[in-house]
Design a protein around this motif. Structure first.
Motif, PDB file in Angstrom:
ATOM      1  N   SER A   1       0.827  -1.202   0.000  1.00  0.00           N
ATOM      2  CA  SER A   1       0.000   0.000   0.000  1.00  0.00           C
ATOM      3  C   SER A   1       0.869   1.263   0.000  1.00  0.00           C
ATOM      4  CB  SER A   1      -0.958  -0.009   1.185  1.00  0.00           C
ATOM      5  OG  SER A   1      -0.290  -0.408   2.351  1.00  0.00           O
ATOM      6  N   HIS A   2       1.992   1.182   0.703  1.00  0.00           N
ATOM      7  CA  HIS A   2       2.888   2.332   0.759  1.00  0.00           C
ATOM      8  C   HIS A   2       3.488   2.615  -0.618  1.00  0.00           C
ATOM      9  CE1 HIS A   2       6.658   4.484   1.700  1.00  0.00           C
ATOM     10  NE2 HIS A   2       5.864   5.090   2.581  1.00  0.00           N
ATOM     11  N   ASP A   3       3.973   1.563  -1.268  1.00  0.00           N
ATOM     12  CA  ASP A   3       4.638   1.753  -2.553  1.00  0.00           C
ATOM     13  C   ASP A   3       3.658   2.031  -3.682  1.00  0.00           C
ATOM     14  OD1 ASP A   3       6.806   1.333  -1.080  1.00  0.00           O
ATOM     15  OD2 ASP A   3       7.485  -0.513  -2.061  1.00  0.00           O
ATOM     16  N   LEU A   4       2.406   1.627  -3.467  1.00  0.00           N
ATOM     17  CA  LEU A   4       1.382   1.928  -4.467  1.00  0.00           C
ATOM     18  C   LEU A   4       1.046   3.413  -4.467  1.00  0.00           C
ATOM     19  CD1 LEU A   4      -1.242  -0.945  -4.108  1.00  0.00           C
ATOM     20  CD2 LEU A   4       0.089  -0.373  -6.138  1.00  0.00           C
ATOM     21  N   GLN A   5       1.216   4.003  -3.282  1.00  0.00           N
ATOM     22  CA  GLN A   5       0.805   5.405  -3.156  1.00  0.00           C
ATOM     23  C   GLN A   5       1.562   6.334  -4.112  1.00  0.00           C
ATOM     24  OE1 GLN A   5       1.042   6.345   1.047  1.00  0.00           O
ATOM     25  NE2 GLN A   5      -1.166   6.607   1.062  1.00  0.00           N
ATOM     26  N   GLU A   6       2.847   6.025  -4.251  1.00  0.00           N
ATOM     27  CA  GLU A   6       3.700   6.919  -5.029  1.00  0.00           C
ATOM     28  C   GLU A   6       3.220   7.055  -6.485  1.00  0.00           C
ATOM     29  OE1 GLU A   6       5.869   8.566  -3.245  1.00  0.00           O
ATOM     30  OE2 GLU A   6       6.432   9.731  -5.021  1.00  0.00           O
ATOM     31  N   PRO A   7       3.150   5.934  -7.235  1.00  0.00           N
ATOM     32  CA  PRO A   7       2.657   6.074  -8.621  1.00  0.00           C
ATOM     33  C   PRO A   7       1.218   6.568  -8.684  1.00  0.00           C
ATOM     34  CG  PRO A   7       2.965   3.764  -8.032  1.00  0.00           C
ATOM     35  CD  PRO A   7       3.549   4.552  -6.939  1.00  0.00           C
ATOM     36  N   LEU A   8       0.449   6.201  -7.686  1.00  0.00           N
ATOM     37  CA  LEU A   8      -0.951   6.633  -7.698  1.00  0.00           C
ATOM     38  C   LEU A   8      -1.072   8.146  -7.579  1.00  0.00           C
ATOM     39  CD1 LEU A   8      -3.247   4.432  -5.509  1.00  0.00           C
ATOM     40  CD2 LEU A   8      -3.795   5.547  -7.670  1.00  0.00           C
ATOM     41  N   ARG A   9      -0.210   8.664  -6.722  1.00  0.00           N
ATOM     42  CA  ARG A   9      -0.213  10.104  -6.531  1.00  0.00           C
ATOM     43  C   ARG A   9       0.059  10.803  -7.875  1.00  0.00           C
ATOM     44  NH1 ARG A   9       3.253  13.385  -4.535  1.00  0.00           N
ATOM     45  NH2 ARG A   9       4.850  11.771  -4.433  1.00  0.00           N
ATOM     46  N   MET A  10       0.961  10.190  -8.627  1.00  0.00           N
ATOM     47  CA  MET A  10       1.285  10.761  -9.941  1.00  0.00           C
ATOM     48  C   MET A  10       0.085  10.753 -10.862  1.00  0.00           C
ATOM     49  SD  MET A  10       5.015   9.479 -10.904  1.00  0.00           S
ATOM     50  CE  MET A  10       4.565   9.162 -12.603  1.00  0.00           C
ATOM     51  N   VAL A  11      -0.571   9.591 -10.922  1.00  0.00           N
ATOM     52  CA  VAL A  11      -1.753   9.473 -11.785  1.00  0.00           C
ATOM     53  C   VAL A  11      -2.799  10.503 -11.365  1.00  0.00           C
ATOM     54  CG1 VAL A  11      -3.644   7.979 -12.517  1.00  0.00           C
ATOM     55  CG2 VAL A  11      -1.361   7.020 -12.197  1.00  0.00           C
ATOM     56  N   ALA A  12      -3.035  10.532 -10.064  1.00  0.00           N
ATOM     57  CA  ALA A  12      -4.074  11.432  -9.553  1.00  0.00           C
ATOM     58  C   ALA A  12      -3.705  12.895  -9.836  1.00  0.00           C
ATOM     59  CB  ALA A  12      -4.269  11.200  -8.066  1.00  0.00           C
ATOM     60  N   ASN A  13      -2.474  13.232  -9.501  1.00  0.00           N
ATOM     61  CA  ASN A  13      -2.063  14.619  -9.647  1.00  0.00           C
ATOM     62  C   ASN A  13      -2.119  15.086 -11.107  1.00  0.00           C
ATOM     63  OD1 ASN A  13      -1.696  14.884  -6.968  1.00  0.00           O
ATOM     64  ND2 ASN A  13       0.540  14.677  -7.003  1.00  0.00           N
ATOM     65  N   TYR A  14      -1.643  14.217 -11.995  1.00  0.00           N
ATOM     66  CA  TYR A  14      -1.604  14.668 -13.396  1.00  0.00           C
ATOM     67  C   TYR A  14      -2.963  14.646 -14.067  1.00  0.00           C
ATOM     68  CZ  TYR A  14       3.264  15.708 -13.338  1.00  0.00           C
ATOM     69  OH  TYR A  14       4.455  16.310 -13.065  1.00  0.00           O
ATOM     70  N   THR A  15      -3.824  13.732 -13.686  1.00  0.00           N
ATOM     71  CA  THR A  15      -5.179  13.820 -14.258  1.00  0.00           C
ATOM     72  C   THR A  15      -5.853  15.086 -13.743  1.00  0.00           C
ATOM     73  OG1 THR A  15      -5.923  12.312 -12.543  1.00  0.00           O
ATOM     74  CG2 THR A  15      -5.669  11.385 -14.728  1.00  0.00           C
ATOM     75  N   GLU A  16      -5.546  15.438 -12.522  1.00  0.00           N
ATOM     76  CA  GLU A  16      -6.145  16.652 -11.974  1.00  0.00           C
ATOM     77  C   GLU A  16      -5.567  17.916 -12.644  1.00  0.00           C
ATOM     78  OE1 GLU A  16      -7.071  17.940  -7.462  1.00  0.00           O
ATOM     79  OE2 GLU A  16      -6.994  15.801  -7.912  1.00  0.00           O
ATOM     80  N   LEU A  17      -4.249  17.786 -12.889  1.00  0.00           N
ATOM     81  CA  LEU A  17      -3.604  18.919 -13.565  1.00  0.00           C
ATOM     82  C   LEU A  17      -4.187  19.100 -14.977  1.00  0.00           C
ATOM     83  CD1 LEU A  17      -1.380  20.995 -12.972  1.00  0.00           C
ATOM     84  CD2 LEU A  17       0.261  19.449 -14.068  1.00  0.00           C
ATOM     85  N   LEU A  18      -4.425  17.929 -15.603  1.00  0.00           N
ATOM     86  CA  LEU A  18      -5.084  17.951 -16.904  1.00  0.00           C
ATOM     87  C   LEU A  18      -6.429  18.661 -16.811  1.00  0.00           C
ATOM     88  CD1 LEU A  18      -4.811  14.473 -18.681  1.00  0.00           C
ATOM     89  CD2 LEU A  18      -4.211  16.721 -19.613  1.00  0.00           C
ATOM     90  N   ALA A  19      -7.167  18.278 -15.786  1.00  0.00           N
ATOM     91  CA  ALA A  19      -8.490  18.874 -15.609  1.00  0.00           C
ATOM     92  C   ALA A  19      -8.378  20.386 -15.401  1.00  0.00           C
ATOM     93  CB  ALA A  19      -9.199  18.221 -14.424  1.00  0.00           C
ATOM     94  N   GLN A  20      -7.398  20.780 -14.526  1.00  0.00           N
ATOM     95  CA  GLN A  20      -7.211  22.211 -14.241  1.00  0.00           C
ATOM     96  C   GLN A  20      -6.908  23.007 -15.512  1.00  0.00           C
ATOM     97  OE1 GLN A  20      -4.160  23.113 -11.406  1.00  0.00           O
ATOM     98  NE2 GLN A  20      -5.355  22.341  -9.662  1.00  0.00           N
TER      99      GLN A  20
END
Lengths: 141, 614
Positions: free
Chosen positions: B399-418
């Motif tokens: 779960s800890h190591d999953l967070q890192e790539p997930l954060r990227m996916v989440a952040n960049y899709t959000e950045l895309l949205a912004q």
């Protein structure tokens, strides 16, 4: 015109680095950001700058903890052990919120510890906070 | 007259008369000669002494003057009977006879009657023995028999019972009257009856005091037909009536039962999987069962008599001596985990339970030791712990190591949205929305999984915690949510418990948060209580919320299980799973009682703080 503020960003994750740089650069301050993608590169860069009069030392270091080649904690230890480097404020910017990491970082002389938050806007706001605090509130050496 | 006296055969009658008188006079018994009219014609010196009369006072008197008044009426009757068929015999067969002295006192006697026909007429010579002494002896014997602790029966040579005591009545169910005269075979079970007379004959042929039926199991038969195991001692007694046998009988039902119970217990001990060892207080082995043979490799023969130290590794000897000290002070020791040494030198982990053995006087003479091989249990335990730790580590790392790539996916899709919201077509907007929503949800799941795995991996030691303080702290931290929902939270006095404070806080927060989240239209009202329940505190968190069907009671504690459709209530469904894990880590249990529309009660148990009591 005042000189731009120099920041050394030590971050192995290019995506995080881009996001951080983009957020920092979106602010009003004039910044000059140098990126090091592992601990060894960061130390080399700093030592080089300390020796070479043509290269300026950074005003602030944003340091990730989990880095290839040389771990963030080791980088921090070495920075704080060097006469010419140890006054540069080091902000730990990491995804870890483990207590042992926090305590260890302060023990090694970190100037502040920031956990990367979940969610883009939270991340952006934290980065802006860091930028604002260190470059407008705090008096740097 | 059919009978004739030897005196008739004497030629010289005077001489015969003189001789007769002389013999009578010299007889050690009292002798009285009575004529046909029952008048006394002659008495000897012994008779004078016995009845206290002078000779002259008796001669010519009817014999009845020597018979107690109470027997006089019957006496003339008996005399008539005798005279009708005179023969030498004992008088009063079966009756007790008494004579009357001059002073009116009575004396127990035995009388032998001899008819004598002479030219002067028919006479009866009565030979009388004072049996006072014998009576006394008889009485003493009877009392002794009566007082005996065992059942006693006296049996004549004809195998008929002549005497019994109270214990015999009790044992066989016959009354004394019923017993006397019965053949002894009446109290022998039918299957042994036929052979019995033979045994009796055998005994009478070589009469000596001995136990009966050596080597055989003996049984007695009661009047009601039931049987009991018995032991019999036989004593031959020579009496005036001949050889009789006094049998002393013990009911050994109790002993047999005790023996059976003992044998059963012994079998259980012998065949137990555990090693069961008896030893003296100094450690000398006195018993050693199969379990011990299997566990330690020594046979019982090889072990008994040796010191228990042979199975104790040197380094464990000190602990052994301190255990012995506890036994001496009459303490038992339960499930003491230690190491023992096999015959082949290998070591085994055992759990030992020791209890003092006492002598019949209550003195501690040794110890019983039950040793169980726990090598396998220990190994499994360690394996389970390791596997649990690995699993936790896996969950944490994953779960800890999953967070890192997930954060990227989440952040960049959000950045895309912004950056590009409304700048591309409608579909692009929708896709970006799905992507960032999915990433957010996954982030939440990963974070919850991490929190769940941390209950085990990041837990702190359980210490004394004031649960009321913890609850108060929780209420302060969720003050905003309480205020917004208009909830009222009530709690009475709460105990000190043994807990990890951080986790107890999380538990309260989850349960109260749950109560507020699943509220009905009415303002939420939550009551927190704790009552003693056995050796634990039973906490309850009761709300007036929407409640639920009890068929889902178990499901709600599983990870990521939700009863309500997504979107209606926020949350991934990890809160109660974490709550259950927390309670279980505290060695407690958690459950729910709920009625749809009426509300829900969560119950959980916690150990009291040490010294806190219940």
């Amino acid at each position: 015109m005042t000189r731009p503020i120099r920041i050394l960003l030590v971050e192995d994750n290019q995506a995080d680095a881009d996001l951080t740089m983009e957020t920092l650069e979106a602010g009003k301050l004039r910044l000059q950001i140098k990126l090091a993608i592992d601990g060894a590169e960061a130390i080399d860069y700093l030592r080089g700058a300390a020796r070479d009069s043509k290269t300026e030392l950074p005003d602030l270091i944003l340091l990730d903890l989990n880095l290839p080649k040389k771990d963030g904690r080791q980088v921090l230890r070495e920075i704080k052990a060097e006469e010419l480097l140890r006054r540069i404020p080091v902000v730990i910017l990491t995804s870890s919120d483990a207590e042992q990491d926090i305590l260890k970082s302060y023990d090694l002389g970190a100037n502040c510890y920031v956990t990367k938050p979940v969610g883009l806007s939270a991340f952006q706001s934290i980065v802006r906070c860091v930028e604002n605090f260190w470059f407008t509130v705090v008096k740097l050496p | 007259m059919s009978k004739s006296s030897p005196i008739d055969q004497l030629e010289n009658r005077t001489l015969a008369d003189k001789l007769f008188r002389f013999v009578v006079e010299a007889a050690p018994n009292a002798m009285i000669l009575v004529d046909h009219d029952r008048l006394i014609t002659m008495v000897n010196k012994s008779a004078e002494e016995l009845f206290g009369y002078a000779r002259e006072d008796l001669i010519g008197k009817p014999i009845e003057c020597l018979v107690p008044n109470r027997f006089q009426q019957g006496h003339s009757e008996h005399v008539r009977e005798f005279l009708s068929a005179p023969q030498t015999r004992a008088m009063g067969a079966g009756r007790e006879l008494y004579g009357r002295r001059r002073d009116g006192t009575e004396v127990p006697i035995e009388i032998g009657l001899n008819p004598i026909e002479t030219p002067d007429g028919f006479f009866t010579l009565a030979s009388i023995i004072d049996i006072t002494e014998r009576k006394h002896a008889d009485e003493r014997f009877r009392l002794a028999v009566e007082a005996a602790p065992n059942a006693m029966l006296m049996v004549g040579a004809d195998r008929r019972i002549t005497l019994v005591n109270r214990k015999a009545e009790d044992l066989f169910g016959y009354s004394r009257e019923d017993f006397i005269g019965r053949p002894i075979e009446d109290i022998v079970p039918e299957r042994f009856r036929q052979k019995h007379p033979e045994f009796v004959q055998g005994f009478l042929a070589k009469p000596k005091t001995r136990a009966m039926g050596a080597g055989r199991e003996l049984f007695g038969r009661r009047k009601d037909g039931t049987e009991m195991p018995i032991e019999i001692g036989l004593n031959p007694i020579e009496t005036a009536e001949g050889l009789v046998t006094l049998a002393s009988i013990i009911d050994i039902s109790e002993r047999k039962r005790a023996e059976a119970a003992h044998e059963q217990l012994a079998a259980i001990v012998e065949f137990s999987d555990d090693a069961i060892i008896g030893k003296t207080i100094d450690g000398v082995i006195t018993s050693w069962n199969f379990g011990a043979e299997r566990l330690f490799g020594y046979t019982a023969d090889a072990a008994i008599g040796r010191n228990i130290a042979m199975i104790i590794p040197e380094r464990c000897m000190e602990a052994e001596l301190s255990l012995r000290e506890q036994i001496r002070e009459s303490h038992s020791v339960s499930h003491f985990e230690t190491v023992r040494k096999r015959k082949d030198g290998t070591e085994i982990e055992v759990s030992v339970t020791l209890s003092p053995i006492r002598s019949t006087l209550g003195e501690i003479t040794g110890a019983s030791s039950i040793a169980r091989d726990i090598t396998e249990i220990k190994r499994r335990d360690a394996e389970l712990k390791r596997s649990n730790a690995e699993l936790e580590q896996f969950a944490y790392v994953a779960s800890h190591d999953l967070q890192e790539p997930l954060r990227m996916v989440a952040n960049y899709t959000e950045l895309l949205a912004q950056r590009y919201q409304g700048k591309l077509d409608e579909k692009a907007d929708k896709y970006i929305h799905y992507a960032s929503d999915g990433a957010r949800r996954m982030q939440r799941l990963v974070a919850d999984l991490l929190a769940y795995s941390r209950v085990g991996s990041q837990g702190r030691p359980l210490v004394k915690v004031r649960s009321s303080d913890v609850l108060q702290g929780v209420l302060e931290s969720i003050d905003r949510s309480i205020h917004e929902s208009g909830a009222s939270i009530e709690f009475g006095p709460l105990p000190d418990v043994l807990a990890d404070e951080v986790q107890l806080r999380q538990l309260f927060q989850n349960l109260i948060g749950n109560a507020i989240k699943f509220r009905s239209d009415a303002p939420p009202r939550v009551v927190v209580k704790a009552i003693p329940n056995g050796d634990r505190w039973l906490f309850s968190v009761t709300d007036n919320g929407i409640g639920m069907e009890m068929q889902y009671a178990d499901r709600i504690f599983q990870m990521f299980q939700r009863l309500n459709e997504r979107g209606k209530y926020d949350g991934s469904g990890i809160g109660l799973a974490i709550s259950k894990r927390i309670v279980e880590r505290h060695a407690g249990s958690i459950w729910i009682e709920s009625t749809p529309g009426a509300g829900t009660s969560f119950y959980f148990t916690l150990k009291p703080a040490e010294g806190g009591g219940i």
